[in-house]
Design an enzyme around this catalytic site. Structure first.
Site, short mmCIF file in Angstrom:
data_model
loop_
_atom_site.label_atom_id
_atom_site.label_comp_id
_atom_site.label_asym_id
_atom_site.label_seq_id
_atom_site.Cartn_x
_atom_site.Cartn_y
_atom_site.Cartn_z
N GLY A 136 40.03 43.70 41.97
CA GLY A 136 39.24 42.63 42.58
C GLY A 136 38.34 42.00 41.55
O GLY A 136 38.56 42.17 40.35
N ASN A 137 37.34 41.31 42.00
CA ASN A 137 36.37 40.73 41.06
C ASN A 137 35.01 40.66 41.74
O ASN A 137 34.86 41.00 42.91
CB ASN A 137 36.83 39.36 40.57
CG ASN A 137 37.01 38.38 41.72
OD1 ASN A 137 36.06 38.07 42.42
ND2 ASN A 137 38.25 37.94 41.94
N ARG A 138 34.01 40.21 40.97
CA ARG A 138 32.63 40.29 41.44
C ARG A 138 32.18 39.10 42.30
O ARG A 138 31.00 38.93 42.55
CB ARG A 138 31.68 40.38 40.24
CG ARG A 138 31.82 41.63 39.45
CD ARG A 138 30.78 41.63 38.34
NE ARG A 138 31.13 42.56 37.29
CZ ARG A 138 30.91 43.86 37.34
NH1 ARG A 138 30.33 44.38 38.41
NH2 ARG A 138 31.26 44.64 36.35
#
Ligand code: CTP
Length: 399
Positions: free
Chosen positions: A210-212
């Site tokens: 995923g990412n932030r």
């Protein structure tokens, strides 16, 4: 419905017409509005707080400090800021005069002076009072402040006299309000699609790539679009944000493929499409059905490319649709942004660079530039994401 989700603060002052305010509360609730009521001390002789609390589903305020011995201070500033609209109905000659002169000796007036939202007054008084130059002057003074005066009716008055001065009927107040909101809702009737947040691409049932991304920018864009009157479909990845608005339909998804499917289902109908999601570019080629045990784990994960939802939508854009992409560039920002805009067939691209402190992922603030297909740039200062959303919608509305 125009009034759905609107937060209405209703101030009721001491006039025989106060009984009609109970019907007004009912109609507002039926239209989907949330209603809070403040009674002036004089209004309590005409209509009971219990009736209004029951109809509105909220406590009724009256005094700046509760008289029940609790010494509770009622925060008029908070109420004034809570309101999307404030209505004072009935508004007596006395209240109108105090409003026109910035006086503040009760909770309605304190909330009025604190309110930043549109304010409507629905005068109610005897015909001679209504005709008096003092009243006329006060009403035009209120109009000069930007307040809206709901026209009075003609008919029999409490005094037995017949003439102008009756408070508008509750349904007329509702109609006035709805028309006014529609006039001020430049996106009324428009359908808007927004993608927001990250996507999570499963490695196994408990792990993911995923990412932030927090989703805050996309949620702010959705909120602003709904405030401007649009019907919003918000397709979002996993986020820790709440947003409840009658005109926002939230569709939660997890993966890029799910986001693409959700977008494809609705996109043909949309007028404006804004892709602010931080879609994971790659996903694991296979997602394990069971949790991978570390003694059996591979030290590398094979990846495959996710679909580019924005590019796919650009390639299938319908005439008249406005397509907006986001980009995050760290070098050759302008050049890369322009080529991205062309490649994905966007009309606008919102660019943010991670180099600006406080901008981008996870922050409450953002600093953007907006570029259009003619390579015209507009640069904005670092601002809250809500304000950035306003800037973006300003640009889009003037397109
Ligand atoms: N986007 C998308 N689907 C993807 C990837 C991106 O819809 N699979 C959208 C994003 O929502 C955003 C824009 O495309 O509107 C970002 O484009 P992208 O090519 O990913 O650019 P950057 O994130 O800036 O990164 P890079 O140039 O490194 O790819």
């Amino acid at each position: 419905m125009v009034l759905t989700g609107q937060q209405i603060l209703l101030g009721i002052t001491g006039s025989i017409a106060a009984y009609k305010a109970a019907f007004l509360v009912r109609l507002l609730k039926k239209e989907g509005a949330e209603v809070k009521v403040i009674l002036s001390p004089a209004a309590k002789d005409f209509v009971s707080p219990l009736t209004l609390a029951t109809l509105s589903g909220n406590p009724v305020f009256s005094e700046l400090v509760d008289e029940d011995g609790s010494d509770q201070w009622n925060n008029h500033v908070e109420l004034g800021l809570w309101a999307d609209r404030m209505i004072i109905a009935p508004a007596t000659a006395n209240t109108l005069a105090k409003m026109a002169n910035g006086q503040c000796d009760n909770m309605i007036l304190a909330a009025y002076l604190s309110a930043k939202c549109p304010v409507y007054v629905s005068p109610a008084m005897d015909l001679d009072m209504y005709k008096h130059p003092g009243t006329k002057e006060n009403l035009s003074k209120l109009e000069s402040f930007g307040n809206k005066v709901i026209p009075v009716g003609f008919g029999e008055l409490a005094s037995g006299l017949v003439g102008e001065g009756r408070m508008a009927e509750p349904q007329e107040i509702i109609d006035f309000l709805k028309k006014d909101i529609e006039d001020q809702s430049p996106l009324s009737g428009k359908k808007v699609l927004i993608t927001a947040g990250p996507t999570y691409e499963p490695i196994d049932p408990v792990r993911f790539i995923g990412n932030r991304s927090s989703g805050k920018m996309g949620f702010a864009l959705a909120q602003e679009a709904a405030n401007l009157g649009a019907e919003v479909t918000l397709i979002h990845g996993p986020v820790h944000l709440s947003l409840n608005h009658g005109r926002i339909n939230k569709i939660p998804i997890e993966t890029a493929v799910e986001m693409l499917e959700a977008v494809q289902k609705v996109r043909d109908d949309m007028d404006v499409l804004i892709f602010s999601a931080a879609v994971a570019d790659f996903r694991p080629a296979t997602a394990a059905q069971e949790k991978i045990k570390k003694d059996k784990a591979e030290t590398k994960i094979d990846l495959e490319m996710n679909p580019d939802i924005l590019a796919d939508t650009g390639a299938n854009k319908k005439t008249g649709q406005i397509l907006v992409g986001f980009a995050l560039e760290t070098e050759n920002a302008r050049e890369n942004a322009l080529s991205k805009l062309k490649r994905k067939n966007c009309d606008f691209l919102v660019l943010n660079t991670l180099k600006d402190e406080g901008a981008g992922f996870g922050h409450d603030t953002n600093k953007v530039s907006i570029i259009n297909a003619n390579n015209t740039w507009e640069d904005f200062e670092l601002k809250s994401k809500q304000e950035v959303a306003k800037d973006i919608w300003n640009v889009l509305q003037n397109a």
